[in-house]
Design an enzyme around this catalytic site. Structure first.
Site, PDB file in Angstrom:
ATOM      1  N   LYS A 295       5.915  -7.044   7.727  1.00 22.31           N
ATOM      2  CA  LYS A 295       4.804  -7.800   8.325  1.00 22.31           C
ATOM      3  C   LYS A 295       4.274  -8.812   7.298  1.00 22.31           C
ATOM      4  O   LYS A 295       3.483  -8.468   6.431  1.00 22.31           O
ATOM      5  CB  LYS A 295       3.676  -6.886   8.792  1.00 22.31           C
ATOM      6  CG  LYS A 295       2.824  -7.620   9.824  1.00 22.31           C
ATOM      7  CD  LYS A 295       1.342  -7.457   9.735  1.00 22.31           C
ATOM      8  CE  LYS A 295       0.615  -7.885   8.521  1.00 22.31           C
ATOM      9  NZ  LYS A 295       0.325  -9.330   8.429  1.00 22.31           N
TER      10      LYS A 295
ATOM     11  N   GLY B 295      -1.275  -6.513  -1.815  1.00 19.60           N
ATOM     12  CA  GLY B 295      -2.426  -7.253  -1.301  1.00 19.60           C
ATOM     13  C   GLY B 295      -3.696  -6.833  -1.999  1.00 19.60           C
ATOM     14  O   GLY B 295      -3.668  -6.367  -3.143  1.00 19.60           O
ATOM     15  N   SER B 296      -4.815  -6.969  -1.294  1.00 23.77           N
ATOM     16  CA  SER B 296      -6.109  -6.720  -1.925  1.00 23.77           C
ATOM     17  C   SER B 296      -6.382  -5.217  -2.051  1.00 23.77           C
ATOM     18  O   SER B 296      -5.840  -4.403  -1.297  1.00 23.77           O
ATOM     19  CB  SER B 296      -7.213  -7.374  -1.103  1.00 23.77           C
ATOM     20  OG  SER B 296      -7.307  -6.747   0.155  1.00 23.77           O
ATOM     21  N   THR B 297      -7.245  -4.881  -2.978  1.00 20.80           N
ATOM     22  CA  THR B 297      -7.578  -3.473  -3.202  1.00 20.80           C
ATOM     23  C   THR B 297      -8.284  -2.886  -1.978  1.00 20.80           C
ATOM     24  O   THR B 297      -8.032  -1.738  -1.597  1.00 20.80           O
ATOM     25  CB  THR B 297      -8.437  -3.346  -4.475  1.00 20.80           C
ATOM     26  OG1 THR B 297      -7.630  -3.753  -5.587  1.00 20.80           O
ATOM     27  CG2 THR B 297      -8.897  -1.915  -4.714  1.00 20.80           C
TER      28      THR B 297
ATOM     29  N   GLY C 103      -5.706  -2.135   0.523  1.00 14.54           N
ATOM     30  CA  GLY C 103      -4.877  -1.049  -0.009  1.00 14.54           C
ATOM     31  C   GLY C 103      -5.488   0.317   0.266  1.00 14.54           C
ATOM     32  O   GLY C 103      -4.790   1.288   0.592  1.00 14.54           O
TER      33      GLY C 103
ATOM     34  N   GLU D 121       0.511  -2.253  -4.410  1.00 16.60           N
ATOM     35  CA  GLU D 121       0.265  -3.135  -5.551  1.00 16.60           C
ATOM     36  C   GLU D 121      -0.924  -4.010  -5.211  1.00 16.60           C
ATOM     37  O   GLU D 121      -0.875  -4.827  -4.306  1.00 16.60           O
ATOM     38  CB  GLU D 121       1.464  -3.998  -5.871  1.00 16.60           C
ATOM     39  CG  GLU D 121       1.319  -4.558  -7.275  1.00 16.60           C
ATOM     40  CD  GLU D 121       1.782  -5.972  -7.402  1.00 16.60           C
ATOM     41  OE1 GLU D 121       2.989  -6.187  -7.410  1.00 16.60           O
ATOM     42  OE2 GLU D 121       0.919  -6.865  -7.516  1.00 16.60           O
TER      43      GLU D 121
ATOM     44  N   CYS E  21      -1.497 -11.780  -8.697  1.00 16.35           N
ATOM     45  CA  CYS E  21      -2.229 -10.526  -8.870  1.00 16.35           C
ATOM     46  C   CYS E  21      -2.448 -10.187 -10.348  1.00 16.35           C
ATOM     47  O   CYS E  21      -3.485  -9.664 -10.719  1.00 16.35           O
ATOM     48  CB  CYS E  21      -1.505  -9.395  -8.156  1.00 16.35           C
ATOM     49  SG  CYS E  21       0.239  -9.307  -8.531  1.00 16.35           S
TER      50      CYS E  21
ATOM     51  N   GLU F  37     -12.003  -9.903  -8.706  1.00 12.26           N
ATOM     52  CA  GLU F  37     -10.821 -10.751  -8.569  1.00 12.26           C
ATOM     53  C   GLU F  37     -11.190 -11.998  -7.762  1.00 12.26           C
ATOM     54  O   GLU F  37     -11.614 -11.897  -6.620  1.00 12.26           O
ATOM     55  CB  GLU F  37      -9.703  -9.979  -7.863  1.00 12.26           C
ATOM     56  CG  GLU F  37      -8.414 -10.772  -7.797  1.00 12.26           C
ATOM     57  CD  GLU F  37      -7.278 -10.010  -7.127  1.00 12.26           C
ATOM     58  OE1 GLU F  37      -7.456  -9.550  -5.989  1.00 12.26           O
ATOM     59  OE2 GLU F  37      -6.206  -9.883  -7.749  1.00 12.26           O
TER      60      GLU F  37
HETATM   61  P1  NAI Z   1      -5.277  -8.597   2.404  1.00 12.49           P
HETATM   62  O1  NAI Z   1      -4.986  -7.601   1.352  1.00 12.49           O
HETATM   63  O2  NAI Z   1      -6.215  -8.165   3.473  1.00 12.49           O
HETATM   64  O3  NAI Z   1      -3.895  -9.055   3.081  1.00 12.49           O
HETATM   65  C1  NAI Z   1      -2.616  -8.697   2.603  1.00 12.49           C
HETATM   66  C2  NAI Z   1      -1.744  -8.258   3.764  1.00 12.49           C
HETATM   67  O4  NAI Z   1      -2.328  -7.098   4.371  1.00 12.49           O
HETATM   68  C3  NAI Z   1      -1.605  -9.289   4.879  1.00 12.49           C
HETATM   69  O5  NAI Z   1      -0.309  -9.206   5.426  1.00 12.49           O
HETATM   70  C4  NAI Z   1      -2.619  -8.808   5.898  1.00 12.49           C
HETATM   71  O6  NAI Z   1      -2.326  -9.234   7.214  1.00 12.49           O
HETATM   72  C5  NAI Z   1      -2.494  -7.299   5.776  1.00 12.49           C
HETATM   73  N1  NAI Z   1      -3.654  -6.530   6.232  1.00 12.49           N
HETATM   74  C6  NAI Z   1      -4.961  -6.907   6.260  1.00 12.49           C
HETATM   75  N2  NAI Z   1      -5.726  -5.909   6.750  1.00 12.49           N
HETATM   76  C7  NAI Z   1      -4.898  -4.881   7.029  1.00 12.49           C
HETATM   77  C8  NAI Z   1      -5.086  -3.563   7.546  1.00 12.49           C
HETATM   78  N3  NAI Z   1      -6.290  -3.112   7.883  1.00 12.49           N
HETATM   79  N4  NAI Z   1      -4.016  -2.763   7.677  1.00 12.49           N
HETATM   80  C9  NAI Z   1      -2.802  -3.196   7.324  1.00 12.49           C
HETATM   81  N5  NAI Z   1      -2.550  -4.438   6.854  1.00 12.49           N
HETATM   82  C10 NAI Z   1      -3.582  -5.262   6.700  1.00 12.49           C
HETATM   83  O7  NAI Z   1      -5.785  -9.923   1.733  1.00 12.49           O
HETATM   84  P2  NAI Z   1      -6.382 -11.253   2.401  1.00 12.49           P
HETATM   85  O8  NAI Z   1      -7.364 -10.909   3.467  1.00 12.49           O
HETATM   86  O9  NAI Z   1      -5.250 -12.130   2.757  1.00 12.49           O
HETATM   87  O10 NAI Z   1      -7.147 -11.870   1.155  1.00 12.49           O
HETATM   88  C11 NAI Z   1      -8.428 -11.392   0.790  1.00 12.49           C
HETATM   89  C12 NAI Z   1      -8.601 -11.444  -0.704  1.00 12.49           C
HETATM   90  O11 NAI Z   1      -7.791 -10.463  -1.315  1.00 12.49           O
HETATM   91  C13 NAI Z   1      -8.155 -12.746  -1.309  1.00 12.49           C
HETATM   92  O12 NAI Z   1      -9.188 -13.670  -1.291  1.00 12.49           O
HETATM   93  C14 NAI Z   1      -7.719 -12.352  -2.684  1.00 12.49           C
HETATM   94  O13 NAI Z   1      -8.814 -12.409  -3.552  1.00 12.49           O
HETATM   95  C15 NAI Z   1      -7.284 -10.926  -2.536  1.00 12.49           C
HETATM   96  N6  NAI Z   1      -5.811 -10.806  -2.515  1.00 12.49           N
HETATM   97  C16 NAI Z   1      -5.217 -10.265  -3.588  1.00 12.49           C
HETATM   98  C17 NAI Z   1      -3.843 -10.156  -3.632  1.00 12.49           C
HETATM   99  C18 NAI Z   1      -3.153  -9.575  -4.823  1.00 12.49           C
HETATM  100  O14 NAI Z   1      -1.928  -9.572  -4.853  1.00 12.49           O
HETATM  101  N7  NAI Z   1      -3.856  -9.093  -5.807  1.00 12.49           N
HETATM  102  C19 NAI Z   1      -2.992 -10.656  -2.533  1.00 12.49           C
HETATM  103  C20 NAI Z   1      -3.736 -11.172  -1.426  1.00 12.49           C
HETATM  104  C21 NAI Z   1      -5.096 -11.246  -1.448  1.00 12.49           C
END
Ligand code: NAI
Ligand code: MG
Length: 494
Positions: free
Chosen positions: A187, A240-242, A245, A262, A296, A396
């Site tokens: 996804k 993705g985000s903590t 996670g 991660e 990240c 972050e």
């Molecule tokens: P997110 O962690 O919510 O999204 C990452 C992935 O998870 C996307 O594919 C999203 O559709 C999916 N996702 C979101 N909610 C979910 C749920 N409840 N169950 C399963 N999957 C879900 O991050 P987002 O909303 O794109 O960004 C928010 C903030 O997080 C950013 O502004 C950034 O600061 C941080 N972030 C950090 C990352 C890292 O690698 N450290 C990567 C992405 C975002």
């Protein structure tokens, strides 16, 4: 080539559909979403929006594939497939890299470097396919018994990835899936799904059997949540985000899924006064600014020894000003836009917080206008006078914002460096090998760089600790997370 003139064979105006069971299909709800180029804010493709019911279809297809002919493929067959994919991707890389640039904004100077990484990943994991080992163990049980372990693929894997570099991030679930004989429902994030859809096409052309990799772009709270909670999924690999996670881990309880997460970071990068500053200045700057800060393990807390603090701040701010921010298609461009309006709002919000907290904005801090006004461009930003307990030094930001914090001695650098809830990356710049070794041991993180930053490749392992999550990526231990061990007791005197 500029944004107004660029054309791309994948961006042909046709709806981009979901890949389920080897077929390209529309979502059951017939919904779509627009894919934007963050450099222009313009729509470049329409994509089927997968929902919970599409995830359910994809999980069933992945299960069927897992139990079908794919389960009979021998390690050498899987290796041969992966090597074929590597060759095919290598030949078609230029359009794949360009698609990533158009979808998520990273400049071509960056995405063109991904060719080596992408091809290496398939070739490295192809070698892992023929390196799956159980072990025999001597037991002391009275009588005649032999004991050994065998390894089996865990089954259906759900891969959930963010938008900051999907072309490579997807490989962390695709490659171990193929090496071990698992199957995958991937996804991608809605912000940047195109390189996942195109790589899937290329893998199918190279002979990937139907259902082994399924791709369902869709929103996190529907498609992502459905995948994380699905009882037919055996393992989730999440990046993705903590905050998300934590939800993934909670959802895994429904069927005790294996989980690797991660997550975010706020990594310390430590510069001692004996560092080679000609290397440390650009190294530490790009350790934070690369990919417009959307990495990240970015070294976003830069600790600089007090004796060189003022000089270092001046030099790194000057370096930041030399970086060419703008048109991602120009080969000279070093930094592209942020991914979205939402991310721009977030990053600008933190710049305001920095001012409220009393940090000094030494350089950057503005959104770029003029011909870049329609994209989400910000200047690389250096903040001085930051203390480790300010929000800008704890949270972050995920943008090109560097907090520079002074320290007096090694002990204080280590103490400040470790004062964070995260544990992803870290770095030290020093020509004193003993000091570099001590600091690299003392900082609690899953990755660490000495006199360099952000260097990675698929054959080398990495992971997070603390609130940055858990689970191996890369290296020889990664595939273990896609394998179950079974211990067999065998009586030998019958
Ligand atoms: P997110 O962690 O919510 O999204 C990452 C992935 O998870 C996307 O594919 C999203 O559709 C999916 N996702 C979101 N909610 C979910 C749920 N409840 N169950 C399963 N999957 C879900 O991050 P987002 O909303 O794109 O960004 C928010 C903030 O997080 C950013 O502004 C950034 O600061 C941080 N972030 C950090 C990352 C890292 O690698 N450290 C990567 C992405 C975002
Ligand atoms: Mg996009």
């Amino acid at each position: 080539m500029t944004f107004s003139t660029v054309s791309h064979p994948f961006l042909d105006g046709k709806l981009k559909r979901l890949l389920i069971g080897g077929e390209w299909v529309e979502s059951l709800a017939q919904e779509t979403f627009d894919c934007l180029n963050p450099a222009t804010g313009k729509v470049i493709a329409k994509v089927s929006r997968g929902g919970a019911e599409d995830i359910d279809r994809a999980v069933k297809a992945a299960r069927e594939a897992f139990e079908g002919p794919w389960s009979q493929w021998k390690p050498f067959d899987r290796q041969a497939l992966m090597l074929k994919i590597a060759d095919h991707v290598e030949v078609n890389f230029d359009e794949l890299g360009l698609l990533e640039t158009l979808d998520m904004g990273a400049p071509v100077a960056r995405t063109s470097l991904f060719k080596r990484w992408l091809v290496q990943a398939f070739r490295y994991y192809a070698s892992q396919a023929v390196n799956i080992h159980g072990e025999t163990s001597e037991n002391s049980f009275p009588g005649s018994f032999m004991t050994y372990t065998v390894k089996d693929p865990v089954g259906v894997v759900g891969g959930i990835i963010p938008w900051n570099g999907p072309l490579l991030t997807q490989l962390w679930s695709i490659c171990p899936t193929l090496a071990t004989g698992c199957t995958l429902v991937l996804k991608p994030a809605e912000e940047a799904p195109l390189s996942c859809l195109r790589l899937a096409e290329l893998m199918m052309e190279a002979g990937l059997p139907p259902g082994v990799v399924n791709v369902v772009p869709g929103p996190g709270h529907t498609a992502g949540a459905a995948l994380a909670a699905h009882p037919g999924v055996d393992k989730i690999a999440f990046t993705g985000s903590t905050a998300t996670g934590r939800k993934i881990i909670e959802a895994s309880a429904i069927n005790m899924k294996r989980v690797a997460v991660e997550l975010g970071g706020k990594s310390p990068d430590i510069v001692f006064d004996d560092a080679n500053l000609d290397i440390a200045v650009p190294g530490a700057a790009m350790g934070c600014f690369a990919n417009t800060g959307q990495v990240c393990y970015s070294g976003t807390r830069l600790f600089v020894q007090r004796g060189i603090y003022d000089q270092f701040v001046e030099r790194i701010a000057a370096f930041g000003k030399t970086l060419k921010v703008g048109d991602s298609l120009n080969p000279q461009t070093q930094l592209g836009p942020l991914i979205s309006q939402a991310q721009l709002d977030r990053v600008q919000g933190y710049m305001n917080i920095a001012c409220d907290e009393g940090a000094e904005m030494v350089s950057g801090g503005r959104r770029l206008g003029g011909e870049l006004a329609d994209g989400y461009f910000v200047e690389p930003t250096v903040l001085a006078g930051v203390s480790n307990d300010m929000r800008i030094a704890r949270e972050e930001i995920f943008g090109p914002v560097l907090s520079v914090i002074p320290f007096d001695d090694e002990e204080e650098a280590i103490q400040l460096g470790n004062t964070t809830e995260y544990g992803l990356g870290g770095g030290v710049w020093s020509q004193n090998i003993g000091r570099a070794l001590r600091v690299s041991r003392a900082i609690r993180s899953g990755m660490f760089w000495v006199n360099c930053y952000s260097v990675t490749e698929p054959a080398i392992s990495s992971r997070g600790i603390k609130m940055s999550g858990y689970g191996e990526k890369g290296g020889r231990h990664h595939i273990e997370e896609y394998l179950y061990s079974k211990t067999v007791w065998l009586r030998t005197d019958v």
